[in-house]
Structure formats: structure tokens, C-alpha cells
Design a protein around this motif. Structure first.
Motif, mmCIF file in Angstrom:
data_model
loop_
_atom_site.group_PDB
_atom_site.id
_atom_site.type_symbol
_atom_site.label_atom_id
_atom_site.label_comp_id
_atom_site.label_asym_id
_atom_site.label_seq_id
_atom_site.Cartn_x
_atom_site.Cartn_y
_atom_site.Cartn_z
ATOM 1 N N MET A 1 -0.988 -48.400 -19.880
ATOM 2 C CA MET A 1 -1.886 -48.669 -20.990
ATOM 3 C C MET A 1 -3.123 -49.382 -20.443
ATOM 4 O O MET A 1 -3.025 -50.306 -19.663
ATOM 5 N N MET A 2 -4.311 -48.918 -20.856
ATOM 6 C CA MET A 2 -5.555 -49.471 -20.336
ATOM 7 C C MET A 2 -6.090 -50.526 -21.314
ATOM 8 O O MET A 2 -6.199 -50.287 -22.495
ATOM 9 N N THR A 3 -6.382 -51.700 -20.769
ATOM 10 C CA THR A 3 -6.962 -52.755 -21.591
ATOM 11 C C THR A 3 -8.471 -52.742 -21.424
ATOM 12 O O THR A 3 -9.009 -52.113 -20.505
ATOM 13 N N ARG A 4 -9.153 -53.463 -22.289
ATOM 14 C CA ARG A 4 -10.617 -53.509 -22.204
ATOM 15 C C ARG A 4 -11.082 -54.078 -20.875
ATOM 16 O O ARG A 4 -12.124 -53.718 -20.360
ATOM 17 N N ALA A 5 -10.320 -55.002 -20.328
ATOM 18 C CA ALA A 5 -10.707 -55.613 -19.051
ATOM 19 C C ALA A 5 -10.640 -54.605 -17.908
ATOM 20 O O ALA A 5 -11.302 -54.754 -16.897
ATOM 21 N N MET A 6 -9.824 -53.547 -18.055
ATOM 22 C CA MET A 6 -9.664 -52.565 -16.990
ATOM 23 C C MET A 6 -10.768 -51.507 -17.017
ATOM 24 O O MET A 6 -10.975 -50.803 -16.040
ATOM 25 N N ILE A 7 -11.488 -51.383 -18.115
ATOM 26 C CA ILE A 7 -12.516 -50.347 -18.214
ATOM 27 C C ILE A 7 -13.582 -50.501 -17.129
ATOM 28 O O ILE A 7 -13.941 -49.529 -16.475
ATOM 29 N N PRO A 8 -14.118 -51.738 -16.872
ATOM 30 C CA PRO A 8 -15.112 -51.851 -15.781
ATOM 31 C C PRO A 8 -14.548 -51.434 -14.422
ATOM 32 O O PRO A 8 -15.262 -50.875 -13.601
ATOM 33 N N VAL A 9 -13.253 -51.685 -14.177
ATOM 34 C CA VAL A 9 -12.641 -51.293 -12.900
ATOM 35 C C VAL A 9 -12.630 -49.781 -12.786
ATOM 36 O O VAL A 9 -13.006 -49.212 -11.764
ATOM 37 N N CYS A 10 -12.210 -49.109 -13.861
ATOM 38 C CA CYS A 10 -12.153 -47.643 -13.847
ATOM 39 C C CYS A 10 -13.549 -47.056 -13.683
ATOM 40 O O CYS A 10 -13.740 -46.089 -12.949
ATOM 41 N N MET A 11 -14.541 -47.642 -14.354
ATOM 42 C CA MET A 11 -15.915 -47.148 -14.236
ATOM 43 C C MET A 11 -16.430 -47.335 -12.809
ATOM 44 O O MET A 11 -17.116 -46.475 -12.281
ATOM 45 N N SER A 12 -16.082 -48.471 -12.182
ATOM 46 C CA SER A 12 -16.527 -48.716 -10.800
ATOM 47 C C SER A 12 -15.933 -47.688 -9.856
ATOM 48 O O SER A 12 -16.617 -47.172 -8.980
ATOM 49 N N ILE A 13 -14.649 -47.365 -10.029
ATOM 50 C CA ILE A 13 -13.992 -46.366 -9.176
ATOM 51 C C ILE A 13 -14.658 -45.015 -9.364
ATOM 52 O O ILE A 13 -14.946 -44.302 -8.415
ATOM 53 N N PHE A 14 -14.950 -44.659 -10.634
ATOM 54 C CA PHE A 14 -15.599 -43.388 -10.912
ATOM 55 C C PHE A 14 -16.975 -43.326 -10.255
ATOM 56 O O PHE A 14 -17.332 -42.348 -9.625
ATOM 57 N N LEU A 15 -17.763 -44.393 -10.384
ATOM 58 C CA LEU A 15 -19.110 -44.400 -9.804
ATOM 59 C C LEU A 15 -19.076 -44.343 -8.294
ATOM 60 O O LEU A 15 -19.890 -43.672 -7.669
ATOM 61 N N LEU A 16 -18.132 -45.048 -7.668
ATOM 62 C CA LEU A 16 -18.033 -45.001 -6.205
ATOM 63 C C LEU A 16 -17.642 -43.612 -5.728
ATOM 64 O O LEU A 16 -18.148 -43.123 -4.725
ATOM 65 N N SER A 173 -20.604 -54.289 -3.489
ATOM 66 C CA SER A 173 -20.478 -55.674 -3.927
ATOM 67 C C SER A 173 -19.407 -55.756 -5.004
ATOM 68 O O SER A 173 -19.367 -54.940 -5.919
ATOM 69 N N GLU A 174 -18.532 -56.710 -4.854
ATOM 70 C CA GLU A 174 -17.434 -56.904 -5.797
ATOM 71 C C GLU A 174 -17.926 -57.692 -6.996
ATOM 72 O O GLU A 174 -18.625 -58.694 -6.852
ATOM 73 N N ASN A 175 -17.565 -57.249 -8.170
ATOM 74 C CA ASN A 175 -17.876 -57.960 -9.402
ATOM 75 C C ASN A 175 -16.597 -58.579 -9.929
ATOM 76 O O ASN A 175 -15.596 -57.896 -10.105
ATOM 77 N N GLY A 176 -16.621 -59.871 -10.190
ATOM 78 C CA GLY A 176 -15.450 -60.537 -10.739
ATOM 79 C C GLY A 176 -14.350 -60.725 -9.724
ATOM 80 O O GLY A 176 -14.541 -60.583 -8.523
ATOM 81 N N VAL A 177 -13.147 -61.050 -10.241
ATOM 82 C CA VAL A 177 -11.984 -61.319 -9.396
ATOM 83 C C VAL A 177 -10.824 -60.458 -9.893
ATOM 84 O O VAL A 177 -10.560 -60.382 -11.091
ATOM 85 N N VAL A 178 -10.119 -59.798 -8.969
ATOM 86 C CA VAL A 178 -8.947 -59.005 -9.343
ATOM 87 C C VAL A 178 -7.772 -59.951 -9.532
ATOM 88 O O VAL A 178 -7.476 -60.769 -8.667
ATOM 89 N N MET A 179 -7.135 -59.816 -10.705
ATOM 90 C CA MET A 179 -6.000 -60.684 -11.052
ATOM 91 C C MET A 179 -4.889 -59.825 -11.628
ATOM 92 O O MET A 179 -5.070 -58.641 -11.878
ATOM 93 N N THR A 180 -3.740 -60.450 -11.866
ATOM 94 C CA THR A 180 -2.614 -59.776 -12.511
ATOM 95 C C THR A 180 -2.441 -60.373 -13.905
ATOM 96 O O THR A 180 -2.424 -61.598 -14.072
ATOM 97 N N ASP A 181 -2.308 -59.497 -14.929
ATOM 98 C CA ASP A 181 -2.125 -60.006 -16.289
ATOM 99 C C ASP A 181 -0.647 -60.327 -16.540
ATOM 100 O O ASP A 181 0.191 -60.204 -15.637
ATOM 101 N N GLU A 182 -0.330 -60.720 -17.777
ATOM 102 C CA GLU A 182 1.043 -61.129 -18.100
ATOM 103 C C GLU A 182 2.045 -59.984 -18.002
ATOM 104 O O GLU A 182 3.242 -60.207 -17.873
ATOM 105 N N ASN A 183 1.574 -58.717 -17.991
ATOM 106 C CA ASN A 183 2.458 -57.559 -17.867
ATOM 107 C C ASN A 183 2.576 -57.080 -16.413
ATOM 108 O O ASN A 183 3.202 -56.061 -16.145
ATOM 109 N N GLY A 184 1.933 -57.792 -15.497
ATOM 110 C CA GLY A 184 2.000 -57.422 -14.084
ATOM 111 C C GLY A 184 0.998 -56.358 -13.682
ATOM 112 O O GLY A 184 1.057 -55.847 -12.568
#
Length: 195
Positions: A1-16, A173-184
Motif C-alpha cells: 500500500m502506497m502512502t502519501r509520503a512514498m509518492i515523492p520516492v516513486c516520482m524520484s525513481i521514475f524521473l531518474l 542529490s538526496e531529498n529528505g531522509v529514508v526511514m521505516t514507518d510503523e508497518n516496516g
């Protein structure tokens, strides 16, 4: 399941992945030129239960070859080849630079030229040469547009030609910090900037 916080990550992967160097044919040993074409066509043959989807394609396939080594302040020739799906119908080609501090077209270079392709076995072909002047190191882009006027409207094909000046590499350039949410699941935390 994709959360709103994951959308920028997916967009970055797509753009790269969209910025990759696919389509570049490496030159033979000792040859410094690169021959590049727009993405190749993929033929799909649907089975009895498959739905057929056709990817839209422009009326002109644009191929290019950079002649020589790009050097800051020195004119650089780019050889263009156009394969027209509309036969020998004339079309206009326009050249555009998005960043005038990185790349410029010399005053002697026309910004728009009219092309009349010659008939080939399967498609009509035409060749053209454009000159640009790199103004800094890095990856620079020249936009080339082939434009037809028809009785039903206009058709165009556009490609961006990458020009690597110097040995500078692209830095991600990395934007933000990669973390793990409460669901892992991995998320990228991007806190708001404060003034």
C-alpha cells in the motif's frame, strides 16, 4: 500500500529512470563519436485474450550524432537524420535551448529550417546539421522539434539531445531522509524548511 509520503520516492525513481542514457550506441574502438536514436519501437502481438494497446508515435523519428568533442566556447556540430512516416511531405525543424547560460546557438544558425525529405524504401529521409556552442561543463540539452501542418491540424515530434561537456558526472542529490514507518515500510521523510 502506497502512502502519501512514498509518492515523492516513486516520482524520484521514475524521473531518474527517465534520465538514463538508453539509446546510445557505443562507438568502435578509437572512434570518439556517438550515434544515438530515439527509442526503438517494440512490436506487440496480442494473444486471443489480450487487449491490443498502441503507443502513440510522432510522425518523424529523429536520430543524431555529435561530431567531435564538446569544448566550452567552441562551436560543436550535430548531424541530424529524420525518418518521416508521412512520405515526402515537407516539414519544419526548430531548434531551442532552455538554458541560455549553458548552451547557445550561434547567430549564423537558423532557429527554424524547412526540410523536404527524399523517398526511401519504407520511409522518407532527410539530413540536417546544426551548430551549438557549449558555455559550461555538465550535461546540456538541445531541443529539436519536427513539425507538420496538415488539413486536420498539426503533428510534431520532439527530442532532447544530451551533450556531455567535460568529465563532470551527474550528481543525484538526496531529498529528505529514508526511514521505516510503523508497518516496516520504507518512507522518505521530508521536513519543512524553516527560514
Amino acid at each position: 500500500m502506497m502512502t502519501r509520503a512514498m509518492i515523492p520516492v516513486c516520482m524520484s525513481i521514475f524521473l531518474l529512470s527517465a534520465c538514463s542514457d538508453d539509446g546510445v550506441m557505443q562507438p568502435a574502438d578509437g572512434d570518439e563519436t556517438k550515434i544515438t536514436t530515439t527509442a526503438p519501437e517494440v512490436t506487440f502481438k496480442p494473444g486471443p485474450s489480450d487487449k491490443h494497446t498502441v503507443k502513440p508515435r510522432g510522425p518523424v523519428r529523429i536520430s543524431y550524432r555529435i561530431i567531435g568533442q564538446p569544448i566550452i566556447g567552441q562551436p560543436l556540430a550535430i548531424e541530424l537524420q529524420f525518418a518521416s512516416a508521412l512520405g515526402v511531405q515537407p516539414f519544419n525543424v526548430s531548434y531551442r535551448v532552455n538554458d541560455a547560460t549553458a548552451l547557445q546557438l550561434p547567430e549564423s544558425q537558423a532557429l527554424t529550417v524547412s526540410i523536404s525529405p527524399s523517398a526511401g524504401k519504407e520511409q522518407a529521409f532527410a539530413a540536417q546539421q546544426v551548430t551549438v556552442i557549449p558555455l559550461r561543463e555538465g550535461r546540456l540539452y538541445l531541443n529539436v522539434s519536427a513539425h507538420f501542418e496538415t488539413e486536420n491540424g498539426s503533428l510534431s515530434s520532439v527530442t532532447a539531445i544530451p551533450i556531455q561537456v567535460g568529465a563532470a558526472t551527474r550528481e543525484v542529490s538526496e531529498n529528505g531522509v529514508v526511514m521505516t514507518d510503523e508497518n516496516g515500510e520504507l518512507i522518505r521523510s521530508m521536513p519543512a524548511k524553516q527560514d
